[in-house]
Design an enzyme around this catalytic site. Sequence first.
Site, PDB file in Angstrom:
ATOM      1  N   ASP A 188     -25.081  19.915  46.731  1.00 48.06           N
ATOM      2  CA  ASP A 188     -25.055  18.860  45.718  1.00 48.06           C
ATOM      3  C   ASP A 188     -26.402  18.147  45.647  1.00 48.06           C
ATOM      4  OD1 ASP A 188     -24.606  17.686  48.309  1.00 48.06           O
ATOM      5  OD2 ASP A 188     -24.058  15.829  47.300  1.00 48.06           O
ATOM      6  N   GLU A 189     -26.657  17.540  44.500  1.00 52.01           N
ATOM      7  CA  GLU A 189     -27.786  16.638  44.302  1.00 52.01           C
ATOM      8  C   GLU A 189     -29.086  17.224  44.842  1.00 52.01           C
ATOM      9  OE1 GLU A 189     -25.353  12.398  44.435  1.00 52.01           O
ATOM     10  OE2 GLU A 189     -26.129  13.233  46.311  1.00 52.01           O
ATOM     11  N   TYR A 219     -12.623   9.521  45.668  1.00 48.58           N
ATOM     12  CA  TYR A 219     -13.729   9.031  46.482  1.00 48.58           C
ATOM     13  C   TYR A 219     -13.303   7.673  47.040  1.00 48.58           C
ATOM     14  CZ  TYR A 219     -17.397  12.488  45.724  1.00 48.58           C
ATOM     15  OH  TYR A 219     -18.149  13.640  45.754  1.00 48.58           O
ATOM     16  N   PHE A 220     -12.875   7.686  48.281  1.00 53.73           N
ATOM     17  CA  PHE A 220     -12.324   6.469  48.866  1.00 53.73           C
ATOM     18  C   PHE A 220     -13.401   5.573  49.477  1.00 53.73           C
ATOM     19  CE2 PHE A 220      -7.897   8.582  49.458  1.00 53.73           C
ATOM     20  CZ  PHE A 220      -7.700   8.518  48.087  1.00 53.73           C
ATOM     21  N   ASP A 221     -14.669   5.896  49.202  1.00 54.24           N
ATOM     22  CA  ASP A 221     -15.748   4.944  49.468  1.00 54.24           C
ATOM     23  C   ASP A 221     -15.995   4.068  48.248  1.00 54.24           C
ATOM     24  OD1 ASP A 221     -16.686   7.300  48.152  1.00 54.24           O
ATOM     25  OD2 ASP A 221     -18.756   6.736  48.609  1.00 54.24           O
ATOM     26  N   TRP A 262     -17.158   9.076  52.231  1.00 55.22           N
ATOM     27  CA  TRP A 262     -18.602   8.994  52.453  1.00 55.22           C
ATOM     28  C   TRP A 262     -18.910   7.711  53.226  1.00 55.22           C
ATOM     29  CZ3 TRP A 262     -20.779  13.413  51.592  1.00 55.22           C
ATOM     30  CH2 TRP A 262     -20.308  14.255  50.572  1.00 55.22           C
TER      31      TRP A 262
END
Length: 542
Positions: free
Chosen positions: A318-319, A410-412, A457
């Site tokens: 990714d990225e 996304y639990f951040d 994350w």
Amino acid sequence: MQRRISLIPQPQQLTAADGDLDLRLLSAIAADPELHALGWLLSDQLNRGTGLRLPVVQGTAEGPAGGRVLRLALAGERPADFTTAAEAYRLDVAPDGVDLTAAHPAGIARGIATLRQLLPADSLREAPAAEPVVPLVSIVDEPRLRWRGVMLDVARHFQPKDFVLKMIDRAWLHRLNVVHLHLTDDQGWRFEVPTRPRLTEIGSWRAATKIGHARSDDGYEPTPHGGFFSVSDLREIASYARERHVMIVPEINLPGHARAVLAAYPELGAGQDKPVCPTFGVFEEVLEPTQAALDFALEAYTAIGEVFDGPFVHIGGDEVPMTQWESSPVARALMEREGMADVHGVQAWFTRVFCEHLAAMGKRVIGWDEILDGGAPPEAAVQVWRTQAYVEKALEAGHEVLVSPQTHVYFDHYESDDPREPLRIHGLTPIEKVAAWDPAPPGIDESRILGVQAQLWSEYLPNPRDVEYAAFPRLAVLAEVAWTNVAVREADPVLERLPAHLERLHAMGIGYRPLEGPKPWQEGGTGRYHRFDWEFTEPEAA
């Protein structure tokens, strides 16, 4: 009198009867030979939380003196590993004992998780605190999706081994079957490769860490941060998960997010001499497409693939900024030699070689959805993180898909718009949004959906306490989304069962977020954990 049975995830079929069974009336756990390890694991769990110690005997036995037993048995034709059929089970609690049957040991492991939830919540404590009593019930169950996972980022902030083991247990209790370990990133390299000692000597720690949000002006905390798992640590994690039929998916994120690698071995990049990154974001430093960089990556993948025996290895992908490659003579020579149309082909070159190498080890590659941009081998699975639209793009390209859009799992991201919430990266993912989500809506070929996975994350989750608050109870709700058919979910909404489930989380010592909002000691306050909001726009599918 029949009492309400509240389980998360909700089984596909549940029929309750009046009355309870006191497990102290049983004389043994009678298990088929292949199930003895699971039998002793269940015996240990019962003993820890209730004080009851049941011996494990051969499955054909009736127990000492012909007494009633808790029977674990395999029945029917054995299904293939990593299929929903492999995790199907039947659990019957009757006055004359308990019968847990499945066609595969993984199904027995899922049934044990359900049985543990049938016990009083206090039975989940680390010392006897509850009576070993379960309601009379018949359950027939099978998961909706094959892959039901949670990712733990141990790279941005290192999370200790004992916490990883706890998260494996918590995944098991919720009938999740995958724990994905994000082991490398710009901020740290987190596992030992004996032939590459500088990865742990240099790449596993940073001299400072950004205070507050990466976009804020709060400065840096000049305290070293680091840690890594030794080979023995990794083997312990692998064995612990294997006992519970939970698959560990290790991730080595390359060719981008490589600052920690290049701090240790700068010759693998374009000559930058920068330390392990103290802040968070996307950085231009990537592996150069050289044979030396490729050899390093394959050496690392070999090391991790030899420890974890699951079928998948995550290559990240990714990225990956293209700036360095656009000006690199090495990348330009590769593009000319391989006939690449543009610089995206460089990442595709890395992806292809990673896939070939891991396939030769009997492994299957999974990568973040950016591996689609330059093309990926059809056998590679794609983990979609950007938006649901990329699910369709990956399916059209012929890949199996792990559905993980940042909008829902996304639990951040922030738990609510309450100004008291502690620091998060951005976004808003309340528990109601998770509960209402369908990862495979009508029109999607569900047979090509591997499953779903939550991400934790850790840029702004520096320790286990913070991870627990971000994860729970949202992860419990996601477990239901992944396991339970939509019609069953609608008939008995998970949010109505959640208050009772919080008693289990409390008994396990999990620092979950209360439904009404954070406790005073969980709030962001006005210090380094204060809430930081900025305008965030979700990416559009290309």
